[in-house]
Scaffold this active site. Structure first.
Site, mmCIF file in Angstrom:
data_model
loop_
_atom_site.group_PDB
_atom_site.id
_atom_site.type_symbol
_atom_site.label_atom_id
_atom_site.label_comp_id
_atom_site.label_asym_id
_atom_site.label_seq_id
_atom_site.Cartn_x
_atom_site.Cartn_y
_atom_site.Cartn_z
ATOM 1 N N HIS A 1 46.600 31.178 34.995
ATOM 2 C CA HIS A 1 46.175 31.785 36.258
ATOM 3 C C HIS A 1 45.169 30.927 37.004
ATOM 4 O O HIS A 1 44.410 31.427 37.839
ATOM 5 C CB HIS A 1 45.585 33.181 35.997
ATOM 6 C CG HIS A 1 46.560 34.133 35.384
ATOM 7 N ND1 HIS A 1 46.171 35.324 34.780
ATOM 8 C CD2 HIS A 1 47.911 34.085 35.287
ATOM 9 C CE1 HIS A 1 47.246 35.950 34.327
ATOM 10 N NE2 HIS A 1 48.303 35.228 34.622
ATOM 11 N N GLU B 1 58.143 30.761 36.103
ATOM 12 C CA GLU B 1 57.161 29.730 35.764
ATOM 13 C C GLU B 1 57.890 28.624 35.008
ATOM 14 O O GLU B 1 58.742 28.895 34.158
ATOM 15 C CB GLU B 1 56.026 30.326 34.925
ATOM 16 C CG GLU B 1 55.279 31.428 35.671
ATOM 17 C CD GLU B 1 54.285 32.193 34.811
ATOM 18 O OE1 GLU B 1 54.115 31.825 33.625
ATOM 19 O OE2 GLU B 1 53.691 33.156 35.309
ATOM 20 N N GLU C 1 57.633 34.323 27.995
ATOM 21 C CA GLU C 1 56.828 33.277 28.621
ATOM 22 C C GLU C 1 55.883 32.611 27.620
ATOM 23 O O GLU C 1 54.667 32.736 27.723
ATOM 24 C CB GLU C 1 56.047 33.834 29.813
ATOM 25 C CG GLU C 1 55.298 35.143 29.554
ATOM 26 C CD GLU C 1 54.565 35.639 30.801
ATOM 27 O OE1 GLU C 1 53.728 34.881 31.328
ATOM 28 O OE2 GLU C 1 54.849 36.769 31.217
#
Length: 460
Positions: free
Chosen positions: A289, A319, A415
């Protein structure tokens, strides 16, 4: 629905959503738009100065309605929104809750369709056995009414307690138990609620709401699929913009603009808010982030694309790890190992699989390479009405401490990420991210975008 200001025909919406939501019109009984308090005349012998009266708010609106315009197009049918509200009503009936007051972004959006702009003001959604009403601030005009599946009441800024006066106008006077979101209401907020409703027992509805949101309807999954399609457009824009010497922010802007334009062109009406891109390079890839900076990409840099379209309050994401021009042997080795975890984790998603078991199995892979120490967060999470500032559905997280079994209708990411510290061979953050819909007999990858060294070394 003809005559939209952006000129988009309803056929576009039907292409994406069929007939769902395309004929949405509400016809609520029209109440008086304004109800002002008329100040009484000033008598000469009153011990009140004219200046005091001029500075009072007695002749100003405090709680009122402003049904300005018609209800706007929604991707969700009336039946879908009624289903959500009725599910909460059923919970309230079992728990003896007379009214529920939702105050979070996700709570209000999920049950009404209205996503508010906080800016220091309070917002709410009041659900009773018979009514569903959003409570909004006057600064937002009629927009909350147009977005809400249900009615809307507005409060003004002229008195600090007007929000609570609005709640009082909607909650039955004999209410004994009121549901609130314990995970959103601060201690100060709780004190103010107690002062507004003395003698009332406040109980939590946030957890029950979260479990309801975890299972997505067919209409929700259709919108989430559209979000993943837009994700891929943002990812392609990143790949097109990435080159040696380009600042991170230019890459991020190219992606965000591409996604916003695609969203704007795909619906008869849509509020364009919150869509964003994080593009990181070099050492900035160590955090998932981390913000976009003005750092310029160098040849051989490890990079990370993170594209997040926001559509009607629903979040989707893609991503990917990338390299500019070339990747060292050490980088390639780590990258391929993380991609192997990505592949194995994707294969583990399915009905009946326990979140913790998925995490533990993937830990074994990292452990075998002595990379487990470089993990920094869970392997995936639920998707729906959420963003970076609201709506985490904590019941489904692919983490070691979550015992939830995956069920059909859940939407979850895979992820995996490792972060190798600066100064070590292959330093940087490696992360891939796809979204899956859990089905009756497995899971469907609705991202379907390439990853790994064969596709993501960007050369000019």
């Amino acid at each position: 629905m003809a005559g939209f200001s952006n000129g988009m025909p309803v056929s576009i919406a039907r292409r994406i959503f069929g007939d769902v939501g395309c004929s949405r019109r509400f016809h609520f009984p029209v109440r008086p738009t304004f109800a002002a308090i008329v100040p009484r005349a000033i008598r000469p012998n009153e011990a009140i100065s004219r200046m005091t009266i001029m500075n009072s708010t007695e002749d100003m609106l405090h709680v009122f309605q402003w049904h300005n315009g018609d209800k706007e197009w929604s991707p969700f049918s009336d039946g879908e929104m009624n289903r959500r509200q009725d599910a909460m009503r059923a919970h309230m009936a079992v728990q003896g809750i007379d009214a529920a007051v939702f105050t979070s972004f996700h709570g209000i959006c999920y049950y009404s369709g209205f996503l508010y702009c906080y800016f220091g003001r309070k917002f709410g959604f009041v659900l009773t056995a018979d009514n569903a009403t959003t409570v909004s601030a006057g600064i937002d005009g009629g927009q909350p009414w147009r977005r809400s599946h249900g009615d809307n009441v507005i409060y003004s800024d002229w008195r600090r307690d007007n929000f609570f006066e609005a709640l009082k106008s909607l909650i039955p006077s004999n209410a004994k138990r009121i549901g609130i979101e314990f995970d959103h209401v601060s201690l100060d907020y709780r004190r103010l609620l107690g002062e507004a409703f003395p003698g009332v027992e406040f109980v939590d509805v946030a957890e029950a709401s979260m479990w309801m949101r975890l299972i997505k309807s067919a209409e929700e999954i259709k919108l989430i699929r559209e979000g993943t399609r837009v994700c891929n457009i943002g990812a392609r824009a990143v790949m097109d913009a990435l080159q040696e010497g380009v600042p991170e922010y230019e890459v991020a802007l190219a992606s965000t603009q591409a996604m916003v334009r695609e969203i704007g062109g795909s619906f008869p009406f849509v509020e364009l808010m919150d869509t964003w891109t994080w593009f990181q390079s070099g050492i900035m890839t160590d955090g998932a982030h981390n913000p976009v900076t003005n750092r310029r990409v160098a040849r051989g840099d490890i990079c990370s694309l993170n594209c997040f379209p926001m559509i009607f309050g629903y979040y989707t994401a893609i991503e990917r790890t990338l390299f500019c021009e070339a990747a060292s042997d050490a980088h390639l080795d780590l990258w391929e190992k993380n991609c192997a975890v990505m592949k194995a984790g994707s294969d583990l998603i399915g009905p009946g699989r326990k979140c913790s078991d998925i995490a533990l199995a993937l830990n074994d892979m990292y452990r075998s390479w002595d990379l487990l120490r470089y993990r920094s967060f869970g392997y995936g999470h639920s998707f729906g009405v959420l963003s970076h500032y609201y709506g985490r559905e904590a019941g489904v997280e692919l983490r070691e401490d979550v015992e939830t079994m995956l069920e059909p209708g859940m939407v979850v990411s895979m992820e995996p990420m490792i972060m190798v510290p600066e100064g070590m061979p292959g330093a940087g953050g490696y992360r891939e991210h796809d979204i899956f819909v859990v089905t009756e007999d497995g899971a469907e990858n609705i991202t379907n975008f390439p990853y790994g060294p064969d596709h993501m070394i960007i050369r000019r």
